[in-house]
Scaffold this active site. Sequence first.
Site, mmCIF file in Angstrom:
data_model
loop_
_atom_site.group_PDB
_atom_site.id
_atom_site.type_symbol
_atom_site.label_atom_id
_atom_site.label_comp_id
_atom_site.label_asym_id
_atom_site.label_seq_id
_atom_site.Cartn_x
_atom_site.Cartn_y
_atom_site.Cartn_z
ATOM 1 N N CYS A 12 -2.557 -3.040 -3.505
ATOM 2 C CA CYS A 12 -3.813 -2.825 -2.790
ATOM 3 C C CYS A 12 -4.845 -2.211 -3.738
ATOM 4 O O CYS A 12 -4.544 -1.272 -4.471
ATOM 5 C CB CYS A 12 -3.568 -1.878 -1.609
ATOM 6 S SG CYS A 12 -5.043 -1.346 -0.739
ATOM 7 N N CYS A 21 -2.704 4.934 2.862
ATOM 8 C CA CYS A 21 -3.856 4.046 2.679
ATOM 9 C C CYS A 21 -4.753 4.063 3.915
ATOM 10 O O CYS A 21 -4.284 4.141 5.059
ATOM 11 C CB CYS A 21 -3.382 2.624 2.401
ATOM 12 S SG CYS A 21 -4.737 1.468 2.046
ATOM 13 N N CYS A 23 -5.937 1.736 -2.204
ATOM 14 C CA CYS A 23 -5.107 2.941 -2.414
ATOM 15 C C CYS A 23 -4.391 2.937 -3.762
ATOM 16 O O CYS A 23 -3.786 3.950 -4.137
ATOM 17 C CB CYS A 23 -4.105 3.102 -1.283
ATOM 18 S SG CYS A 23 -2.829 1.806 -1.204
ATOM 19 N N CYS A 32 0.821 -1.209 0.000
ATOM 20 C CA CYS A 32 0.000 0.000 0.000
ATOM 21 C C CYS A 32 0.853 1.257 0.000
ATOM 22 O O CYS A 32 2.049 1.231 0.297
ATOM 23 C CB CYS A 32 -0.883 0.043 1.253
ATOM 24 S SG CYS A 32 -1.863 -1.419 1.562
#
Length: 240
Positions: free
Chosen positions: A67, A41, A70, A37
């Site tokens: 991810c 995030c 994000c 991430c």
Amino acid sequence: MTPIYLTDDKRWAAIERRDRAADGAFFCGVRTTGVYCRPSCAGRPLRRNVAFYETREAARAAGLRACLRCRPDEPIETLAYGLGDTPLGLALAASSKAGLALLVLGDDRVAMVEDLAARFPRAQLIEDQDSVAAALAALSAAIEGSAGAGLALDERGTELQRAVWKALRDIPAGSTASYAQVARAIGRPEAVRAVAQACGANPLAVLTPCHRVVRSDGGLSGYRWGVERKKALLERERAA
């Protein structure tokens, strides 16, 4: 300039505060979910499950995937922003490499910065007063009735919105137009409601003069930065 996060403690602190200034400086891998991430995030992993990576490639080499919340593989856009006082109160300006992306009036610094972050959720926000000094000066000049220096604009909107915003800039200072007149000016006479919505979504206060648009009966109608500001702007322009 992206801040440097040299220790894991500093990196974890950035994650805890969801520091968007840290995006791009490193990546956060979460062992339990198998994703990596951005530091900003919205996910809230436990520290013991987190590993840090200098690059996306290093995170992927560790078997992690991007991810979906994000989207760390998408390019990071940097917006420089700053706040300043104008004859009509506080203003915030934000610029990208392409030009001025946001110029708004307000009353509360924290709320204005939060609004900026909400408008550009995937941007890295860097406070840089020098980068927006010209925009803030142009806003003050426009409020006072003077033409400021021309600015490059980074307008983001639908084709109809951009057409409306251009039509607004064609309304002479000291004059007004109705929503219906603006709709006709862009060749969409049936789009009065959409014109009103585009005025409400105007990202550049005063420089794109949505304050010059009134109801068909001449009433001031609404103004996203307050009807009193709209009234003051029109009075200043008529007196110039």
